[in-house]
Design a protein around this motif. Structure first.
Motif, mmCIF file in Angstrom:
data_model
loop_
_atom_site.group_PDB
_atom_site.id
_atom_site.type_symbol
_atom_site.label_atom_id
_atom_site.label_comp_id
_atom_site.label_asym_id
_atom_site.label_seq_id
_atom_site.Cartn_x
_atom_site.Cartn_y
_atom_site.Cartn_z
ATOM 1 N N GLN A 1 0.405 -1.321 -0.235
ATOM 2 C CA GLN A 1 0.276 0.315 -0.359
ATOM 3 C C GLN A 1 1.000 0.866 0.319
ATOM 4 O O GLN A 1 2.003 1.306 0.747
ATOM 5 N N LYS A 2 0.692 2.118 -0.711
ATOM 6 C CA LYS A 2 1.556 3.490 -0.523
ATOM 7 C C LYS A 2 1.122 4.298 0.352
ATOM 8 O O LYS A 2 2.812 5.017 0.355
ATOM 9 N N ASN A 3 0.349 3.980 0.792
ATOM 10 C CA ASN A 3 0.410 4.872 2.161
ATOM 11 C C ASN A 3 1.555 4.724 3.710
ATOM 12 O O ASN A 3 1.738 3.677 4.040
ATOM 13 N N GLY A 4 2.682 5.442 3.043
ATOM 14 C CA GLY A 4 3.723 5.343 4.653
ATOM 15 C C GLY A 4 4.763 4.140 3.559
ATOM 16 O O GLY A 4 5.939 4.341 4.831
ATOM 17 N N LEU A 5 4.539 4.072 2.073
ATOM 18 C CA LEU A 5 5.901 3.095 2.247
ATOM 19 C C LEU A 5 6.768 3.931 2.382
ATOM 20 O O LEU A 5 7.646 3.889 2.109
ATOM 21 N N PRO A 6 6.680 4.880 1.499
ATOM 22 C CA PRO A 6 8.386 5.763 1.511
ATOM 23 C C PRO A 6 8.980 6.182 3.132
ATOM 24 O O PRO A 6 10.076 6.078 2.828
ATOM 25 N N LYS A 7 8.306 6.460 3.854
ATOM 26 C CA LYS A 7 8.519 7.090 4.942
ATOM 27 C C LYS A 7 9.274 5.291 5.588
ATOM 28 O O LYS A 7 9.946 5.133 6.189
ATOM 29 N N PHE A 8 8.048 4.383 5.341
ATOM 30 C CA PHE A 8 8.998 2.713 5.487
ATOM 31 C C PHE A 8 10.225 2.662 5.275
ATOM 32 O O PHE A 8 11.334 1.749 6.097
ATOM 33 N N ILE A 9 10.482 2.582 4.072
ATOM 34 C CA ILE A 9 11.893 1.695 3.765
ATOM 35 C C ILE A 9 12.775 2.898 3.631
ATOM 36 O O ILE A 9 14.139 2.974 3.516
ATOM 37 N N ASP B 1 13.226 4.337 6.644
ATOM 38 C CA ASP B 1 13.656 4.201 7.687
ATOM 39 C C ASP B 1 14.909 2.951 7.735
ATOM 40 O O ASP B 1 16.324 2.843 8.327
ATOM 41 N N ALA B 2 14.015 2.304 6.593
ATOM 42 C CA ALA B 2 14.949 0.550 6.734
ATOM 43 C C ALA B 2 16.331 0.649 5.397
ATOM 44 O O ALA B 2 16.813 -0.302 6.439
ATOM 45 N N PHE B 3 16.612 1.483 5.338
ATOM 46 C CA PHE B 3 17.510 2.021 4.477
ATOM 47 C C PHE B 3 18.369 3.113 4.560
ATOM 48 O O PHE B 3 19.377 3.616 3.298
ATOM 49 N N VAL B 4 18.405 4.461 4.922
ATOM 50 C CA VAL B 4 19.346 5.222 5.256
ATOM 51 C C VAL B 4 20.030 4.724 5.582
ATOM 52 O O VAL B 4 20.737 5.564 4.236
ATOM 53 N N ALA B 5 20.332 4.090 6.698
ATOM 54 C CA ALA B 5 21.756 3.747 6.473
ATOM 55 C C ALA B 5 22.895 3.432 6.012
ATOM 56 O O ALA B 5 23.740 3.896 5.273
ATOM 57 N N LEU B 6 22.139 2.822 4.703
ATOM 58 C CA LEU B 6 23.095 2.086 3.189
ATOM 59 C C LEU B 6 22.516 3.623 2.565
ATOM 60 O O LEU B 6 24.109 3.474 1.449
ATOM 61 N N ALA C 1 4.925 -1.545 -12.661
ATOM 62 C CA ALA C 1 4.903 -0.339 -12.114
ATOM 63 C C ALA C 1 6.097 0.306 -11.330
ATOM 64 O O ALA C 1 5.424 -0.139 -9.491
ATOM 65 N N PRO C 2 6.553 1.355 -10.517
ATOM 66 C CA PRO C 2 7.285 2.029 -9.486
ATOM 67 C C PRO C 2 6.436 2.356 -8.457
ATOM 68 O O PRO C 2 5.621 2.918 -8.898
ATOM 69 N N LEU C 3 6.028 1.713 -7.899
ATOM 70 C CA LEU C 3 6.154 2.156 -5.920
ATOM 71 C C LEU C 3 6.452 3.083 -5.311
ATOM 72 O O LEU C 3 5.877 3.979 -4.819
ATOM 73 N N PHE C 4 7.995 3.275 -5.476
ATOM 74 C CA PHE C 4 8.838 3.632 -4.670
ATOM 75 C C PHE C 4 9.897 3.669 -5.288
ATOM 76 O O PHE C 4 10.511 2.638 -6.476
ATOM 77 N N SER C 5 10.584 5.071 -5.266
ATOM 78 C CA SER C 5 12.537 5.020 -6.162
ATOM 79 C C SER C 5 13.108 6.111 -5.772
ATOM 80 O O SER C 5 12.283 6.417 -4.827
#
Length: 684
Positions: free
Chosen positions: A76-84, A86-91, A107-111
Motif C-alpha cells: 500500500q502506498k500510504n506510508g511506504l516511502p517513509k517505511f523504506i 527508515d529501513a535503508f537510510v544508513a546504506l 509499475a514503480p511504487l517507490f524510487s
C-alpha cells in the motif's frame, strides 16, 4: 718486482670481491624488500576484497529482509516511502544507491531521489518473476551504466506481488574502498572481473569496460602484454606477480578474488619495483663511489707498474697471446672437425629418412624444372615422363611460382589433391608445396607427394556400402549428419595449411579422431531412426557438453561470422544422457542457428535449473521461422533450406524425447529464434 706484481693482483682481487659482495647484498636485500612489500600489498588487496564482499553481502541481506517486510506489510502506498527510507537510510547515506519497489505489473511504487527507471530495470523485474522467495539476483552493468544491481521478488503466501531492485553506483563503491588506498607514492588499487574486463582503474578510467582478451592498440600504452593479468585469472584466490610496463619499468602486483553469487571480481594492488628499491639504490651510490675510488687507485698503481715494466710486460703479453692464438686455432680446428662429423652424420640420417619414406619428394627451380628428387619419385616416373618432367605436370598452373613466392610473406602452405599419371604410377595424390630460399637468394619449391589412391578407393567403397545398406529415406539424412563433423575436419585441415607445424597439430589430429568416432556413431543411430538407442547413459555436466560442442564447431566456416556466448553455470545439476547423442543435438542446433545468420550475428547459449529440469536455451539473432512452419519443423524430411534434408531437428527431437526431455521453439520472423532443450535433472 715480483712483490709489485703480487700487490697489483691482490688489489684487483680485492676490488672484485668488494664489487661482487656489493651486488650480492643489494640483490638479496631487494628481493627481501620486494617479498615483504608483496605481502603488504596482498594484505591490502585481501582487506579491500573482504570489505567489498561484506558490504555486498550486507546489502543482499538487507534487500532480502526488506522484501520480507514488504510482503508482510503489503505494498500500500500510504506510508511506504517513509517505511523504506527508515529501513535503508544508513546504506543509502553510506554507499549511495538507487532503489525501486515495483508492483506485480512492474509499475514503480517507490524510487530513491534522482533514480530513473529504464529498460534494464524492467528486465530485472522480469527476472524476479521467476525467482523463488528469498532469492537475490545480481546483475552487473558496469561498462554500460556503471552499476551493480540486486533484484529479489516480493511474494506473499507464494503469490508474486512485486519486486525490490537496488542499484549501487560503482563510483560510490570505489570512492569508499579504493580512493583511500595508496601503496607507496605511485602504487594504486584496481579491479577486473573473471572474464578479464576492467571494472575500475584510478589512472586509466577510459579503459574501464575493456577486456584483456579483446585488447586494441590503446590498451598497450600501459602494458607490453596482458600475460600477467591472464595468469591472475587462472590463478587461485590470492597471490602476487610482476609485469613490465612499456616504459621498461617492472611492477609488482598482488591480488585477491571475491565471489558473490555468479559475480567474480579480482582486486589488484600494484606498485613500481623502482619505488621499493629506491632507498637501496641511494645507499648503493655511496658504495659505488667507494668502489670506484678503490678501482681508480688500483688503476693508477697498475699504470705505474706497467710504465716501469713496459717492455717486459709487452714481451710477456705477446708470448701469452701467441700461445692463446695457437690454443684457439687448435681448438677451432677440433671444433670444425667435430661439427663436420656431426653434419655428415645428420646428412646421412636425413638421406636415409628421405630415401625410406614412401612418398615422393622433389624440388624445382624458379623455371619449374626439377632440381632433385628422392628414390620414390624416380620409381614412380617412367623414362619418358622423366625427360619432360616439370612442376606444371603436377599443378598445371603457370602462375604457381608467383603464388608460392608470395606465400613466403604470408607464411602459408599450398596443398591440394589431384589425379596424376607419372608413367609407372598413377592415381590420386595429395600434393603439398612450400617455398625454399637457396643461399644465393633464388626461390625454389619443395613438393611432397603422397599416394592417397587406396584411401580414396576405401572412401568410395564405404560410401557405396552405406548407400546399399541404408534405408532410402534415411540416406540423405546420413549424408546430412556426416556433413557436420566433416566440415569441422576440413576446417582443421585448413588450419594446418595456414600454420606452421607445432603442438597445435596434435590437438587438431585428436579432434579429427573424435569426428571419425562420431561419424560411426551417427551412422549406426541413423540406420534405426525410429528407435533411437543410447549406447552409454550416465550423468554429464551440461557445461562440459556445451564446451565440447563449441570446440567442435568453432572452426566450421558457417560459424566464422557469428559470436557464440556461453552462459552455463558450473554448479548446474547434471543430466543423465548419452554424451555423444547430446553433442549431436547441440551441434545440430548451433549449426542451424549459424545457417539462419549467413551475414553474421550472435548466438547465446544459456543454462538454468527450472522446476526439477535443466533448460539449455539456444538464442540466435537470425531470420526467424514463419509461424506456418513452426508446427512442422520437427517432422522428418521437412526443411526450408536449399540443401537441407529435414532430418537434423527430427533426429535431435527423437534423441531428446528418448531421455524424457523436450525441445520448445519460440521464434519471431526477422528477429531470431530460441530453441530450448529441457531435460530432467540427475537425481544423486
Amino acid at each position: 718486482m715480483k712483490f709489485k706484481v703480487g700487490l697489483f693482483i691482490f688489489l684487483l682481487l680485492l676490488v672484485g670481491i668488494i664489487i661482487t659482495l656489493n651486488i650480492f647484498f643489494q640483490q638479496n636485500y631487494q628481493a627481501e624488500m620486494a617479498a615483504q612489500f608483496n605481502q603488504q600489498q596482498l594484505m591490502i588487496a585481501k582487506t579491500i576484497a573482504s570489505s567489498i564482499k561484506t558490504t555486498l553481502k550486507h546489502l543482499e541481506e538487507e534487500t532480502r529482509a526488506l522484501a520480507r517486510l514488504l510482503a508482510f506489510r503489503g505494498l500500500q502506498k500510504n506510508g511506504l516511502p517513509k517505511f523504506i527510507s527508515d529501513a535503508f537510510v544508513a546504506l543509502i547515506e553510506d554507499i549511495g544507491m538507487n532503489m525501486f519497489v515495483l508492483d506485480e505489473k512492474g509499475a514503480p511504487l517507490f524510487s530513491t531521489k534522482g533514480a530513473s527507471f529504464n529498460e534494464d530495470y524492467h528486465r530485472l523485474f522480469e527476472v524476479t518473476r521467476r525467482l523463488k522467495p528469498g532469492a537475490v539476483y545480481f546483475s552487473d552493468n558496469i561498462a554500460g551504466a556503471g552499476q551493480i544491481r540486486l533484484a529479489t521478488p516480493i511474494r506473499k503466501e507464494g503469490r508474486f506481488i512485486g519486486s525490490v531492485i537496488v542499484g549501487i553506483n560503482m563510483d560510490d563503491l570505489t570512492r569508499k574502498y579504493f580512493y583511500p588506498i595508496k601503496s607507496g607514492k605511485r602504487g594504486y588499487a584496481w579491479m577486473m572481473d573473471s572474464t578479464g574486463t576492467l571494472i575500475y582503474h584510478p589512472t586509466e578510467p577510459e579503459m574501464i569496460g575493456r577486456n584483456i582478451f579483446k585488447a586494441n592498440e590503446s590498451c598497450y600504452k600501459c602494458h607490453k602484454s596482458f600475460k600477467t593479468e591472464k595468469q591472475i585469472l587462472e590463478a587461485k584466490d590470492v597471490g602476487f606477480s610482476t609485469y613490465i610496463a612499456p616504459q621498461g619499468e617492472d611492477k609488482l602486483v598482488a591480488f585477491s578474488k571475491i565471489k558473490i553469487s555468479h559475480l567474480s571480481w579480482i582486486i589488484c594492488v600494484s606498485i613500481p619495483y623502482s619505488e621499493i628499491t629506491a632507498s637501496i639504490k641511494n645507499s648503493m651510490r655511496l658504495h659505488s663511489l667507494l668502489v670506484l675510488s678503490i678501482f681508480l687507485a688500483t688503476v693508477i698503481g697498475a699504470f705505474v707498474v706497467v710504465v716501469i715494466n713496459r717492455e717486459r710486460v709487452k714481451a710477456e703479453e705477446k708470448a701469452r697471446y701467441m700461445d692463446k692464438i695457437r690454443d684457439y686455432a687448435e681448438e677451432l680446428e677440433n671444433t670444425v672437425q667435430e661439427r663436420t662429423k656431426e653434419l655428415k652424420s645428420e646428412k646421412e640420417k636425413l638421406d636415409a629418412i628421405v630415401s625410406s619414406i614412401e612418398a615422393g619428394i622433389c624440388t624445382f627451380d624458379e623455371h619449374q624444372r626439377p632440381v632433385w628428387m628422392n628414390r620414390v619419385m624416380h620409381k614412380w616416373l617412367s623414362e619418358e615422363r622423366l625427360k619432360d618432367f616439370a612442376l606444371s605436370n603436377i599443378h598445371g598452373e603457370s602462375s604457381l611460382m608467383n603464388a608460392v613466392c608470395g606465400a613466403i610473406v604470408d607464411n602459408r602452405l599450398i596443398q591440394e589433391v589431384a589425379y596424376l599419371n607419372f608413367g609407372n604410377k598413377q592415381g590420386y595424390f595429395q600434393i603439398a608445396a612450400t617455398p625454399l630460399h637457396t643461399p644465393d637468394g633464388q626461390c625454389q619449391i619443395l613438393v611432397l607427394i603422397q599416394d592417397v589412391t587406396e584411401m580414396k578407393k576405401a572412401e568410395e567403397q564405404l560410401m557405396q556400402s552405406e548407400k546399399l545398406t541404408a534405408l532410402a529415406r534415411l540416406s540423405a539424412g546420413v549424408a546430412h549428419e556426416i556433413g557436420n563433423p566433416l566440415t569441422s575436419i576440413s576446417s582443421y585441415v585448413q588450419i594446418l595449411r595456414d600454420m606452421d607445424f607445432d603442438n597445435f597439430t596434435k590437438d587438431a589430429l585428436d579432434t579429427i579422431a573424435k569426428h571419425i568416432t562420431r561419424i560411426a556413431t551417427i551412422v549406426r543411430q541413423m540406420s534405426s531412426f525410429a528407435k533411437t538407442k543410447a549406447e552409454e547413459i550416465k550423468p554429464f555436466k551440461v557445461k562440459e557438453l556445451i564446451n565440447s560442442t563449441v570446440d567442435l564447431v568453432k572452426y566450421d566456416n558457417r560459424t566464422k561470422k557469428i559470436e557464440i556466448d556461453v552462459d552455463v553455470p558450473e554448479d548446474l545439476p547434471e543430466i543423465t544422457v548419452d554424451g555423444n547423442q547430446m553433442v549431436q543435438v547441440f551441434m545440430n542446433l548451433i549449426l542451424n542457428a549459424a545457417d539462419a545468420m549467413p551475414e553474421g550475428g550472435r548466438l547465446t547459449i544459456a543454462g538454468r535449473s527450472l522446476n526439477g529440469e535443466i533448460e539449455i536455451a539456444f538464442k540466435d539473432t537470425g531470420q526467424g521461422i514463419d509461424k506456418e512452419y513452426i508446427d512442422r519443423i520437427f517432422d522428418p524430411f521437412f526443411t526450408t533450406k536449399d540443401r537441407g534434408t529435414g532430418l537434423g531437428l527430427a533426429v535431435s527431437y527423437s534423441i531428446v524425447r528418448s531421455f524424457d526431455g523436450n525441445i520448445i521453439v519460440e521464434s519471431t520472423p526477422g528477429e531470431g529464434s530460441v530453441f530450448s532443450v529441457r531435460l530432467p535433472a540427475h537425481e544423486a
